[in-house]
Scaffold this motif. Structure first.
Motif, PDB file in Angstrom:
ATOM      1  N   SER A  51       0.963 -22.030 -16.266  1.00 38.67           N
ATOM      2  CA  SER A  51       0.853 -21.463 -14.909  1.00 38.67           C
ATOM      3  C   SER A  51       2.049 -21.866 -14.041  1.00 38.67           C
ATOM      4  O   SER A  51       2.652 -22.930 -14.226  1.00 38.67           O
ATOM      5  N   SER A  52       2.330 -21.023 -13.069  1.00 34.27           N
ATOM      6  CA  SER A  52       3.418 -21.374 -12.145  1.00 34.27           C
ATOM      7  C   SER A  52       2.960 -22.484 -11.206  1.00 34.27           C
ATOM      8  O   SER A  52       3.778 -23.266 -10.724  1.00 34.27           O
ATOM      9  N   SER A  53       1.652 -22.582 -10.973  1.00 34.37           N
ATOM     10  CA  SER A  53       1.208 -23.640 -10.050  1.00 34.37           C
ATOM     11  C   SER A  53       1.444 -25.017 -10.659  1.00 34.37           C
ATOM     12  O   SER A  53       1.806 -25.953  -9.958  1.00 34.37           O
ATOM     13  N   LYS A  55       3.810 -25.737 -12.815  1.00 31.59           N
ATOM     14  CA  LYS A  55       5.264 -25.947 -12.798  1.00 31.59           C
ATOM     15  C   LYS A  55       5.717 -26.359 -11.392  1.00 31.59           C
ATOM     16  O   LYS A  55       6.481 -27.322 -11.233  1.00 31.59           O
ATOM     17  N   ASP A  56       5.203 -25.671 -10.371  1.00 29.30           N
ATOM     18  CA  ASP A  56       5.606 -25.989  -8.993  1.00 29.30           C
ATOM     19  C   ASP A  56       5.192 -27.416  -8.625  1.00 29.30           C
ATOM     20  O   ASP A  56       5.973 -28.174  -8.058  1.00 29.30           O
ATOM     21  N   ALA A  57       3.955 -27.772  -8.981  1.00 26.63           N
ATOM     22  CA  ALA A  57       3.464 -29.119  -8.632  1.00 26.63           C
ATOM     23  C   ALA A  57       4.294 -30.179  -9.353  1.00 26.63           C
ATOM     24  O   ALA A  57       4.647 -31.211  -8.775  1.00 26.63           O
ATOM     25  N   MET A  59       7.445 -29.865 -10.428  1.00 25.36           N
ATOM     26  CA  MET A  59       8.814 -29.917  -9.878  1.00 25.36           C
ATOM     27  C   MET A  59       8.834 -30.706  -8.572  1.00 25.36           C
ATOM     28  O   MET A  59       9.746 -31.500  -8.334  1.00 25.36           O
ATOM     29  N   ARG A  60       7.817 -30.485  -7.757  1.00 22.60           N
ATOM     30  CA  ARG A  60       7.733 -31.221  -6.479  1.00 22.60           C
ATOM     31  C   ARG A  60       7.711 -32.727  -6.734  1.00 22.60           C
ATOM     32  O   ARG A  60       8.442 -33.499  -6.156  1.00 22.60           O
ATOM     33  N   SER A  63      10.988 -34.110  -8.710  1.00 23.03           N
ATOM     34  CA  SER A  63      12.242 -34.187  -7.945  1.00 23.03           C
ATOM     35  C   SER A  63      12.237 -35.415  -7.025  1.00 23.03           C
ATOM     36  O   SER A  63      13.284 -35.845  -6.569  1.00 23.03           O
ATOM     37  N   ALA A 294       0.375 -33.516 -11.683  1.00 16.49           N
ATOM     38  CA  ALA A 294       0.461 -32.094 -11.336  1.00 16.49           C
ATOM     39  C   ALA A 294      -0.790 -31.342 -11.805  1.00 16.49           C
ATOM     40  O   ALA A 294      -1.316 -30.476 -11.091  1.00 16.49           O
TER      41      ALA A 294
END
Ligand SMILES: Cc1ncc(COP(=O)(O)O)c(C=O)c1O
Length: 496
Positions: A51-53, A55-57, A59-60, A63, A294
């Motif tokens: 899921s993109s969610s 991946k986004d969590a 990456m946040r 980083s 995540a």
């Protein structure tokens, strides 16, 4: 003959028996939108891994912190930093309703650590015959006496327990451990966990400290319970101080790694001191710590319940569709089978509440802590206790094996793949002899069209097969390539 020659000969033999394991690469449609293979195979039940969610969590989080290796065992440099592992363990305790958590790089390491370390010489481990290979590997390294009971059979468990207690060989200080999975990875059925615990308590009352339940929740976390914290939490079993859990993150969490959960600081400390996989192996990399966080971010957002409810709808739909297929039988354990049966081509309908592929949360929760010796028959219609806030609905299993004759397992999987559905053949020795199957796993992101399409393809196969059988009848009728049947649904070696 040199060692490589003898290895080659054994592999050739496996290949001839259609038992050779090999890697394959597919691009299921949950990974690539251009692929035409729908994922009915992976353990990513909630479709979180892709899921993109997630991946986004990730990456946040990544980083803002370290992502590299942990650089050593956790007892050396692997625990250095800002307390990232302890912080994650504290979050996992809150999520799973546990008091102590110990991270492990994989579920395999968690089970090997637990089973090789906690049961002591003189103790007995009573294990379900279908527990995972990692539990077997742990038991092999244990000095406790290990005894199998028949899969999900409370009566057999009671018999074995009675025999152990009455044999007089158990010293007054020795412990008995129960080893089960809440949701079995290959059969997709649920352990009658409260009934097993209640049966053991006839000999070892709660709080005696001599009966321990070690539960592998690999396939139920993320998927089951109001928050995805698994079946033990859903049923309130996790509050029992004599229960230890292994929860893994490579399946419903869409991540990787595992955690051992206990209510005892001593147990955690003991594992840190004696569990060899933990002591002598590099700790989980920081990227993995972020990934587990995540997954929790996704599960704790509104996406968690939404994904679970889509999964439950899809499971119910597929099971209904499959049950309606002529020529597909349902055995007394709730397993769907394409193996021909002489007596009937109709699916045998099980009485409501008796289907082991559906977790009857209310019935099971009511049996916790009961001293009722009639442990095999869960009471029905009972109300929930405050520690078991499970929904009063049956939960369908996302794992739906189709049992097949040995000779048909790979052709059926190939046929379904050719129709656009990624499913896998699972053959002996991964499953017991005579229990080959095509393993179907349902996911949140499977569309209705995919679910109904898969059932249509299975129907197409069964129709074709029964036509072929009809035209072959009278010839060399039962030239089955099935390996000899044994009574061994059980067997220590069944997962190796
Ligand atoms: C029931 C069960 N326990 C443990 C494991 C091992 O978990 P991991 O893949 O995290 O090593 C698996 C993995 O397939 C499993 O199915």
């Amino acid at each position: 003959m040199g060692i490589l020659d003898s290895m080659a000969a054994r592999l050739k033999d496996r290949e001839a028996k259609a038992m050779l394991r090999r890697f394959s690469i597919f691009q299921p449609s949950t990974i690539s939108s251009t692929s035409n293979l729908a994922d009915f195979s992976s353990n990513d039940y909630l479709s979180i891994a892709t899921s993109s969610s997630l991946k986004d969590a990730f990456m946040r989080r990544a980083s803002a912190g370290r992502v590299g290796g942990s650089t050593g065992s956790r007892l050396l440099d692997g625990n250095n930093g800002q307390g990232e592992m302890e912080h994650l363990e504290a979050r996992l305790c809150r999520f799973f309703d546990a008091e102590h958590a110990l991270l492990c790089p994989s579920g395999w390491e968690a089970n090997v650590s637990l089973f090789s370390t906690v049961p002591q010489p003189g103790d007995v481990v009573l294990y379900d015959s279908l527990v995972h290979a990692s539990v077997h590997d742990g038991m092999r390294r244990s000095r406790a006496h290990c005894v199998a009971f028949k899969h999900n059979d409370v009566r057999d468990f009671e018999r074995q327990m009675d025999a152990i207690v009455s044999s007089g060989r158990l010293s007054p200080k020795a412990n008995v451990f129960l080893a089960v999975e809440t949701l079995y990875s290959m059969d997709g059925d649920y352990a009658p966990l409260p009934q097993l615990i209640a049966a053991a308590r006839r000999h070892f009352p709660a709080g005696s400290g001599r009966f321990w339940t070690l539960v592998d929740e690999a396939h139920s976390v993320g998927v089951h319970g109001a928050t995805g914290a698994g079946i033990c939490q859903m049923l309130g079993v996790c509050r029992d101080p004599e229960v230890m859990r292994v929860c893994t993150f490579g399946k419903g969490f869409g991540s990787s790694g595992a955690v051992i959960l206990t209510r005892s600081s001593v147990a955690r400390q003991y594992l840190i001191n004696y569990a060899r996989p933990l002591i002598f192996s590099t700790a989980m990399p920081h990227a993995n710590v972020h990934l587990i966080h995540a997954s929790l971010d996704v599960l704790e957002s509104e996406e968690g319940p939404a994904r679970r409810s889509r999964l439950h709808v899809n499971c119910g739909m597929l099971r209904e569709e499959l049950r309606a297929i002529d020529g597909l039988q349902e055995d007394e354990e709730g397993l769907l089978s394409l193996q021909p049966r002489a007596e009937s081509s109709q699916a045998s309908k099980l009485p409501a509440g008796g289907d082991p592929m559906w977790l009857r949360a209310v019935c099971n929760a009511a049996a916790i802590g009961s001293d009722d010796s009639d442990a095999g028959d869960p009471p029905s219609g009972s109300s929930l206790t405050s520690t078991a806030p499970s929904p009063p609905v049956p939960l369908p299993s996302p794992i739906m094996p189709l049992l097949t004759e040995h000779a048909s397992t790979r052709p059926l999987a190939a046929f379904l793949q050719s129709r656009g559905f990624l499913v896998r053949p699972i053959t002996y020795p991964t499953v017991p002899l005579g229990r080959d199957r095509v393993r179907i796993c349902v996911h949140s992101d499977n569309t209705e069209e995919q679910v109904r399409g898969l059932a249509r393809a299975v129907r197409e196969w069964t129709t074709r097969e029964s036509r072929m059988r009809g035209s072959n009848r009278g010839g060399d009728e039962q030239q089955q390539q099935q390996p000899p049947q044994t009574s061994a649904r059980a067997g220590r070696e069944s997962r190796l």
